[in-house]
Design a protein around this motif. Sequence first.
Motif, mmCIF file in Angstrom:
data_model
loop_
_atom_site.group_PDB
_atom_site.id
_atom_site.type_symbol
_atom_site.label_atom_id
_atom_site.label_comp_id
_atom_site.label_asym_id
_atom_site.label_seq_id
_atom_site.Cartn_x
_atom_site.Cartn_y
_atom_site.Cartn_z
ATOM 1 N N LEU A 380 0.833 -1.206 0.000
ATOM 2 C CA LEU A 380 0.000 0.000 0.000
ATOM 3 C C LEU A 380 0.865 1.252 0.000
ATOM 4 N N ARG A 381 1.961 1.214 0.744
ATOM 5 C CA ARG A 381 2.859 2.384 0.779
ATOM 6 C C ARG A 381 3.517 2.588 -0.582
ATOM 7 N N LYS A 382 3.890 1.479 -1.233
ATOM 8 C CA LYS A 382 4.509 1.577 -2.553
ATOM 9 C C LYS A 382 3.549 2.164 -3.573
ATOM 10 N N LEU A 383 2.264 1.849 -3.441
ATOM 11 C CA LEU A 383 1.250 2.352 -4.364
ATOM 12 C C LEU A 383 0.790 3.757 -4.014
ATOM 13 N N GLY A 384 1.352 4.313 -2.936
ATOM 14 C CA GLY A 384 0.972 5.658 -2.534
ATOM 15 C C GLY A 384 -0.377 5.732 -1.853
ATOM 16 N N MET A 385 -0.887 4.608 -1.399
ATOM 17 C CA MET A 385 -2.210 4.562 -0.762
ATOM 18 C C MET A 385 -2.040 4.744 0.746
ATOM 19 N N THR A 386 -1.632 5.960 1.118
ATOM 20 C CA THR A 386 -1.295 6.226 2.518
ATOM 21 C C THR A 386 -2.504 6.105 3.428
ATOM 22 N N SER A 387 -3.626 6.630 3.007
ATOM 23 C CA SER A 387 -4.834 6.550 3.839
ATOM 24 C C SER A 387 -5.259 5.108 4.055
ATOM 25 N N GLU A 388 -5.120 4.276 3.011
ATOM 26 C CA GLU A 388 -5.502 2.873 3.134
ATOM 27 C C GLU A 388 -4.590 2.134 4.114
ATOM 28 N N ILE A 389 -3.337 2.582 4.214
ATOM 29 C CA ILE A 389 -2.430 1.966 5.191
ATOM 30 C C ILE A 389 -3.005 2.100 6.592
ATOM 31 N N ILE A 390 -3.504 3.286 6.913
ATOM 32 C CA ILE A 390 -4.080 3.523 8.233
ATOM 33 C C ILE A 390 -5.297 2.627 8.450
ATOM 34 N N VAL A 391 -6.153 2.526 7.435
ATOM 35 C CA VAL A 391 -7.379 1.727 7.554
ATOM 36 C C VAL A 391 -7.048 0.274 7.869
ATOM 37 N N TYR A 392 -6.146 -0.309 7.071
ATOM 38 C CA TYR A 392 -5.831 -1.729 7.259
ATOM 39 C C TYR A 392 -4.936 -1.963 8.477
ATOM 40 N N PHE A 393 -4.139 -0.966 8.820
ATOM 41 C CA PHE A 393 -3.353 -1.077 10.048
ATOM 42 C C PHE A 393 -4.288 -1.234 11.247
ATOM 43 N N GLN A 394 -5.288 -0.395 11.323
ATOM 44 C CA GLN A 394 -6.240 -0.485 12.424
ATOM 45 C C GLN A 394 -7.072 -1.764 12.355
ATOM 46 N N LYS A 395 -7.410 -2.182 11.122
ATOM 47 C CA LYS A 395 -8.224 -3.383 10.949
ATOM 48 C C LYS A 395 -7.484 -4.621 11.461
ATOM 49 N N PHE A 396 -6.236 -4.777 11.082
ATOM 50 C CA PHE A 396 -5.472 -5.939 11.547
ATOM 51 C C PHE A 396 -5.182 -5.851 13.043
ATOM 52 N N ARG A 397 -4.980 -4.648 13.535
ATOM 53 C CA ARG A 397 -4.720 -4.494 14.964
ATOM 54 C C ARG A 397 -5.957 -4.876 15.769
ATOM 55 N N ASP A 398 -7.147 -4.523 15.259
ATOM 56 C CA ASP A 398 -8.391 -4.862 15.954
ATOM 57 C C ASP A 398 -8.657 -6.363 15.959
ATOM 58 N N LEU A 399 -8.042 -7.103 15.026
ATOM 59 C CA LEU A 399 -8.206 -8.558 14.998
ATOM 60 C C LEU A 399 -7.417 -9.248 16.098
ATOM 61 N N GLY A 400 -6.632 -8.466 16.847
ATOM 62 C CA GLY A 400 -5.869 -9.043 17.940
ATOM 63 C C GLY A 400 -4.501 -9.549 17.540
ATOM 64 N N LEU A 401 -4.080 -9.256 16.321
ATOM 65 C CA LEU A 401 -2.766 -9.691 15.872
ATOM 66 C C LEU A 401 -1.685 -8.878 16.583
ATOM 67 N N ARG A 402 -0.711 -9.544 17.115
ATOM 68 C CA ARG A 402 0.377 -8.862 17.814
ATOM 69 C C ARG A 402 1.331 -8.258 16.789
ATOM 70 N N PHE A 403 1.501 -6.954 16.863
ATOM 71 C CA PHE A 403 2.348 -6.246 15.915
ATOM 72 C C PHE A 403 3.778 -6.184 16.443
ATOM 73 N N ASP A 404 4.705 -6.120 15.515
ATOM 74 C CA ASP A 404 6.101 -5.920 15.878
ATOM 75 C C ASP A 404 6.503 -4.473 15.588
ATOM 76 N N GLY A 405 7.763 -4.147 15.846
ATOM 77 C CA GLY A 405 8.240 -2.791 15.649
ATOM 78 C C GLY A 405 8.165 -2.320 14.222
ATOM 79 N N VAL A 406 8.324 -3.253 13.265
ATOM 80 C CA VAL A 406 8.275 -2.882 11.846
ATOM 81 C C VAL A 406 6.886 -2.378 11.473
ATOM 82 N N LEU A 407 5.848 -3.074 11.913
ATOM 83 C CA LEU A 407 4.483 -2.657 11.583
ATOM 84 C C LEU A 407 4.149 -1.319 12.220
ATOM 85 N N TYR A 408 4.578 -1.129 13.458
ATOM 86 C CA TYR A 408 4.331 0.169 14.095
ATOM 87 C C TYR A 408 5.021 1.293 13.324
ATOM 88 N N ASN A 409 6.198 1.024 12.819
ATOM 89 C CA ASN A 409 6.903 2.051 12.054
ATOM 90 C C ASN A 409 6.172 2.383 10.754
#
Length: 818
Positions: A380-409
């Motif tokens: 998504l970042r490569k495609l310039g879809m910055t807003s979509e990054i936020i949407v899916y970041f929150q979506k996967f986080r809400d699923l209870g998936l444990r994020f690492d430092g790379v995803l937070y960055n």
Amino acid sequence: MLLWRRWPKCAAECFRHRKVFPWEVASCPFSVFAASAQLDDSSGDEKLNSAPDHEPIQKRHRSLSTDIVVQTLRCLRRKPAVALAYFKDTHSLGFHHDFTTYTEIVQILSHSFQGKMLVSLFCEIISSTDSGTPEILTLIADLRKTCVTSYVLSFAINCLIKAYTACHDAQATLEKFCHLCRLGFVPTVWACNFLLKFVSQSGESDMVVTAYDQMKCFQLTLDAHSLDIVTRSLFQAKKADKAFQVWVEMIETGVKPDVHGYSSFVIRLCDCGKYDLAYNIVSSYTVLQEITKEMVPIEAMAYNMVIDGLCKEMKLEEAEKVLENKTKHGSAPDRYSYSYLIHSYCKMGNLEKAWHHVEAMVSHGIEINCYIVGYLLQCLRKLGMTSEIIVYFQKFRDLGLRFDGVLYNIGMDAYCKLGNMNEAVQLLNEMMAEGLAPDKIHYTCLINGYCLKGETENAWQAFEQMMKDNIKPDVVTYNILASGYSTNGLVSQVWDLLDHMMDQGLEPNSLTYGVVIAGFCRNGNLSEAEVLFNIVEEKGIDNIEVMYSCMVCGYLCSGWTDHAYMLFLRVAKQGDMVDQHSCLKLISGLCRDGNVEGASTVCSMMLEKNVVPDVVSYSKLISAYCQTGDMHSARLWFDDMVERGLSDVIAYTALMNGYCKVGRSKEACDLFEQMINFGIKPDVVAYTVLLDVHLKETLYRRWQEIAKDTRSLILRSKHKTWLSNMKDNEIEPDVAYYTVLIDGQCKAAYLNEARELFDEMLAKGLAPDVCTYTALINGYCSQGETAKAEDLLQEMMDKGMKPDVLTFSVLNKRTMRD
């Protein structure tokens, strides 16, 4: 008789006390007496008289003969160990064995399948320097005559080949093996494999192939183990193509490796980077399964390695077929298979296919991990879809998936690019609450976000917090902060930051100075950029070409093209070269300012350094020469571009237009044909230029020769021909194309046809521009229809278009005539 009766017990006692066995008694004289006692038919008195106990043993061999030895050996057929001990004892006592006795002992050991003893005997015969020792192959030939079953002969040949390997090197052993085959002996599969393994241990893969070829010539039977030995040796020698060839040959002859054999071979191909060949093996095995109905799957690891390799080579359709076959033939898909495909599709920016495999992965009950989420967010970042990054970041986080430092960055970077720094900071705090320690990458991301917003004070606070947390910034961090300061015009802070950087033991590099110079130039601080440039140049620095390139771009950004060109020449004279990006910008600037010779010099110097300009720069240079009327130079650069395989429709059109302006319509038409022949699809601009050429040639050169009644038909015919040609190439005429047609009709005095074209253009939704109106106004004026011309002028002005110089010139000329 007393001696005879007590002898077995005495022999046994001897063996027990010496802790040896009958097959280890080559030096024990008792074996001779034991054999003699069992064979002698005389009475006990006669035996005692003829062989008193105190008689020397060495004299006993004088009574031995070949017949006696052979008879003794025959009586010991059921005791091969004792027979071999007797054979060796008689030799140690001075008896010379001949062909008959050797034949007998070979037959005894062969028929009793005593492998170790037979190999030992063969080794002694092969290594013997005694001229009286028979040839080993003669003994084998005689054995073939007396063998009741083929098993005995095959066993003896196996032992002989093993003895060869013990006595000779790989080359000599292979020669002996081939000689044995030429004599008509047929080694078993075991013997072939033993030889192949022995040769392979020499490390000579060519010799292994030679041995394999010889076995093929002798039509010997080979099996899956043979295949494994040969191919393994070739893989070790990095000869994967030859290994694949051998594999195919043996499979075609009926060799059927087991599932481990298939898997091992596929894995070795992948280890050598031969993923296409591995794919062929997997595919052929799949076909074989479908034909034979042998549903024994290849190991999952082998499938995954093929998928991984094909994905690395971006052959994703083949990788998907392998995954399909893997699932179809009983091997359940796993996270690794899907991960390779998802990563590759994300890498190439195909988000749709990546999501498809994510959904398939979930449907098989495989959990998504943080790495796969990272692939998706990076895509998504490569495609310039910055807003979509936020949407899916929150979506996967809400699923209870444990994020690492790379995803937070990734999430922080997206918020920073959107200018939402509060959310970025909140993510950093959340990350620390999860027990993850931020590193310099996270803080650098925040600093960059603040700099992009122009909030340099907040950027510095983030930098200070980073230092308080004992996280040492690197050159990248300093470069970002320096770029932010310089871009925002904070000159003094830039100098302070450079001092701070050196105080921390970090030496600013060429990129550091380059970004500062670029920032100064973007903010209009060209003098400060020059000061820094002169200081660093005088001091000297590694990779100074980076700073030179930034200074050239800085001059161009400030509109100082001549300064950029002079710096380029000075740098080139010193033997250095600014980067390709700076050269291309310089060429564009020089062409724009009319310094076509300077642009040509830059191109020539680039080519001398084996740096080829891009098509755009070539086209600009060609167009610039065409504007000056120097078609010779324009053609030279065009031909150079064509020779390098860089020509495109823009360059062709530029040169065609140049030829049109100087009245060389034939060269323009020839270029159009050349472009078509080279497979370059013309665009509407190219058609417009060529149409202009044909119309002008018709109007100015041959118009007077054409009857007046047919002139309109000719123009209409040309119009339909070009439109049909353009339609075939799926090209729609634009305003410029219609303007050329209208101008042609007006100059031919066909104002009605010109007006029809004007109305046709309007009907297609094309808005005429000033040139279109001017062409039609000129037509009306030339025919004395001033009122219509004035109406068109008013219509044009009502649409907000301002008449240009040409429009007023047309009207003024007409007014003066009136």
